[in-house]
Design a protein around this motif. Structure first.
Motif, PDB file in Angstrom:
ATOM      1  N   ALA A 171      13.519   5.983  -0.854  1.00 42.19           N
ATOM      2  CA  ALA A 171      12.234   6.217  -0.191  1.00 42.19           C
ATOM      3  C   ALA A 171      12.051   5.142   0.875  1.00 42.19           C
ATOM      4  N   TYR A 172      11.769   5.572   2.130  1.00 44.43           N
ATOM      5  CA  TYR A 172      11.647   4.656   3.260  1.00 44.43           C
ATOM      6  C   TYR A 172      10.186   4.515   3.696  1.00 44.43           C
ATOM      7  N   PHE A 173       9.912   3.356   4.316  1.00 43.85           N
ATOM      8  CA  PHE A 173       8.581   3.105   4.852  1.00 43.85           C
ATOM      9  C   PHE A 173       8.473   3.776   6.215  1.00 43.85           C
ATOM     10  N   ARG A 174       7.657   4.816   6.263  1.00 44.21           N
ATOM     11  CA  ARG A 174       7.458   5.589   7.476  1.00 44.21           C
ATOM     12  C   ARG A 174       8.821   6.035   8.034  1.00 44.21           C
ATOM     13  N   ASP A 175       9.070   5.838   9.342  1.00 45.57           N
ATOM     14  CA  ASP A 175      10.343   6.255   9.930  1.00 45.57           C
ATOM     15  C   ASP A 175      11.262   5.062  10.209  1.00 45.57           C
ATOM     16  N   SER A 176      11.026   3.943   9.507  1.00 46.76           N
ATOM     17  CA  SER A 176      11.850   2.753   9.688  1.00 46.76           C
ATOM     18  C   SER A 176      12.974   2.739   8.650  1.00 46.76           C
ATOM     19  N   ASP A 177      13.774   1.706   8.703  1.00 46.94           N
ATOM     20  CA  ASP A 177      14.852   1.526   7.722  1.00 46.94           C
ATOM     21  C   ASP A 177      14.416   0.652   6.544  1.00 46.94           C
ATOM     22  N   THR A 178      13.144   0.327   6.474  1.00 46.89           N
ATOM     23  CA  THR A 178      12.625  -0.484   5.383  1.00 46.89           C
ATOM     24  C   THR A 178      12.558   0.357   4.110  1.00 46.89           C
ATOM     25  N   VAL A 179      13.188  -0.136   3.053  1.00 45.33           N
ATOM     26  CA  VAL A 179      13.272   0.604   1.795  1.00 45.33           C
ATOM     27  C   VAL A 179      12.050   0.288   0.938  1.00 45.33           C
ATOM     28  N   LEU A 180      11.339   1.344   0.563  1.00 46.15           N
ATOM     29  CA  LEU A 180      10.232   1.159  -0.373  1.00 46.15           C
ATOM     30  C   LEU A 180      10.730   1.133  -1.811  1.00 46.15           C
ATOM     31  N   LEU A 181      11.606   2.097  -2.141  1.00 45.26           N
ATOM     32  CA  LEU A 181      12.114   2.203  -3.513  1.00 45.26           C
ATOM     33  C   LEU A 181      13.402   3.010  -3.472  1.00 45.26           C
ATOM     34  N   GLU A 182      14.345   2.602  -4.288  1.00 43.16           N
ATOM     35  CA  GLU A 182      15.621   3.329  -4.352  1.00 43.16           C
ATOM     36  C   GLU A 182      15.987   3.579  -5.805  1.00 43.16           C
ATOM     37  N   LYS A 183      16.351   4.826  -6.091  1.00 39.19           N
ATOM     38  CA  LYS A 183      16.741   5.182  -7.446  1.00 39.19           C
ATOM     39  C   LYS A 183      18.184   4.742  -7.682  1.00 39.19           C
TER      40      LYS A 183
ATOM     41  N   GLN B  20       0.824  -1.200   0.000  1.00 35.62           N
ATOM     42  CA  GLN B  20       0.000   0.000   0.000  1.00 35.62           C
ATOM     43  C   GLN B  20       0.867   1.263   0.000  1.00 35.62           C
ATOM     44  N   ALA B  21       1.961   1.269   0.764  1.00 39.62           N
ATOM     45  CA  ALA B  21       2.849   2.432   0.802  1.00 39.62           C
ATOM     46  C   ALA B  21       3.513   2.664  -0.557  1.00 39.62           C
ATOM     47  N   ARG B  22       3.842   1.608  -1.256  1.00 38.76           N
ATOM     48  CA  ARG B  22       4.451   1.770  -2.578  1.00 38.76           C
ATOM     49  C   ARG B  22       3.458   2.323  -3.595  1.00 38.76           C
ATOM     50  N   ARG B  23       2.201   1.906  -3.455  1.00 37.81           N
ATOM     51  CA  ARG B  23       1.187   2.423  -4.373  1.00 37.81           C
ATOM     52  C   ARG B  23       0.910   3.905  -4.145  1.00 37.81           C
ATOM     53  N   GLN B  24       1.205   4.378  -2.950  1.00 32.31           N
ATOM     54  CA  GLN B  24       0.968   5.783  -2.637  1.00 32.31           C
ATOM     55  C   GLN B  24       2.094   6.704  -3.134  1.00 32.31           C
ATOM     56  N   LEU B  25       3.186   6.140  -3.559  1.00 37.08           N
ATOM     57  CA  LEU B  25       4.272   6.952  -4.096  1.00 37.08           C
ATOM     58  C   LEU B  25       3.839   7.599  -5.402  1.00 37.08           C
ATOM     59  N   PHE B  26       4.346   8.777  -5.680  1.00 37.87           N
ATOM     60  CA  PHE B  26       4.057   9.459  -6.936  1.00 37.87           C
ATOM     61  C   PHE B  26       5.349  10.085  -7.461  1.00 37.87           C
ATOM     62  N   GLU B  27       5.311  10.463  -8.703  1.00 37.02           N
ATOM     63  CA  GLU B  27       6.525  10.961  -9.349  1.00 37.02           C
ATOM     64  C   GLU B  27       6.763  12.430  -9.010  1.00 37.02           C
ATOM     65  N   GLY B  28       7.973  12.702  -8.542  1.00 36.63           N
ATOM     66  CA  GLY B  28       8.399  14.065  -8.257  1.00 36.63           C
ATOM     67  C   GLY B  28       9.627  14.422  -9.090  1.00 36.63           C
ATOM     68  N   GLN B  29      10.306  15.465  -8.682  1.00 35.82           N
ATOM     69  CA  GLN B  29      11.453  15.960  -9.436  1.00 35.82           C
ATOM     70  C   GLN B  29      12.680  16.045  -8.532  1.00 35.82           C
ATOM     71  N   LEU B  30      13.788  15.536  -9.042  1.00 29.01           N
ATOM     72  CA  LEU B  30      15.088  15.670  -8.390  1.00 29.01           C
ATOM     73  C   LEU B  30      15.909  16.698  -9.153  1.00 29.01           C
ATOM     74  N   VAL B  31      16.304  17.770  -8.478  1.00 28.64           N
ATOM     75  CA  VAL B  31      17.153  18.808  -9.069  1.00 28.64           C
ATOM     76  C   VAL B  31      18.447  18.845  -8.270  1.00 28.64           C
TER      77      VAL B  31
END
Length: 267
Positions: free
Chosen positions: A139-151, A32-43
């Protein structure tokens, strides 16, 4: 008794259907947390604009993650990135004595399209050559060290230029001056000794100048003239030479008289 046993078995099966296993719950929450991610911009700072110089002042590397989009400026690069969670950004530097000093928190939250977060590092290098700079966004799951997604990290190669005048006479003078300054600072009283030596050298040079001898001679003459004047040996000695003669008119007077006597008989 048989009835009680059947009732307990039925209760156990019913409770297992109502309460899912912890692992199942964890998987559902991550999905569910991964589905809530959306595309942003890295500058971030374009590594080509860093212009690193060995031994010079650190250069600033800046990264910004936005929930929306904005135009990039000169010296910047951009890339899409997943946001909507707690984001961690790291800058990894390697090679040629390079160092990346973080000046901000590693993890910050970008939860909506209006959010933005900024990371800053001081980048410096001790030696000339090529260095590698890798930027990682996680991107981390809440305040844990669990990785949702890494570029995947971007690892460009950057050239570190040699300092101006490296190995020349200017560099040698600079190093020598730094050594002298450090010695004076460490010894403290040496500065006073150096000042005294310089003052003595200046006095000796002034005494050896041509004008200095003349000034000293004039000063000595003034000192001698201040005392009683004595008659020199030349002034006290009688003059030796021809005797003083009478004036020409007195010497020629008898001759005129003789001439007159000789002219009288002829008349």
């Amino acid at each position: 008794m048989l009835i009680a046993l059947v009732s307990g078995l039925f209760t156990m099966l019913y409770s297992s259907d109502e309460e899912p296993e912890p692992q199942t719950t964890y998987i559902k929450e991550i999905s569910q947390a991964r589905r809530q991610l959306f595309e942003g911009q890295l500058v971030h700072t374009n590594t080509g604009s860093l212009k690193l110089v060995a031994g010079a002042e650190p250069r600033s590397f800046r990264a910004e993650i936005l929930g929306g989009w904005r135009p990039t400026r000169a010296g910047e690069a951009q890339a899409p990135v997943s946001t909507g969670a707690q984001i961690g950004v790291k800058l990894h530097c390697s090679g040629a004595g390079v160092r990346c000093l973080p000046l901000s928190s590693e993890r910050q939250s970008v939860l909506s399209e209006e959010d933005r977060a900024t990371w800053v590092w001081d980048v410096s290098a001790r030696h000339a050559g090529k260095v590698s700079i890798a930027l990682t966004v996680t991107a981390y799951f809440r305040d844990s060290d669990t990785v949702l997604l890494e570029k995947p990290p971007m690892t460009p190669r950057v050239d570190v230029a040699a300092p101006p005048g490296d190995g020349g006479w200017f560099s040698w003078i600079k190093d020598a001056w730094q050594w002298v300054a450090g010695a004076i600072t460490g010894l403290g009283g040496l500065a006073v000794s150096v000042t005294a030596i310089v003052t003595a050298i200046v006095m000796v040079v002034r005494r050896r100048l041509p004008g200095a001898d003349t000034e000293e001679a004039d000063a000595a003459e003034r000192v001698r003239g201040a005392g009683p004047r004595t008659r020199s040996a030349r002034e006290g000695r009688p003059r030796v030479g021809r005797p003083r003669t009478r004036p020409t008119a007195a010497r020629d007077l008898p001759s005129r008289r003789r001439g007159d006597a000789q002219r009288e008989p002829r008349e």
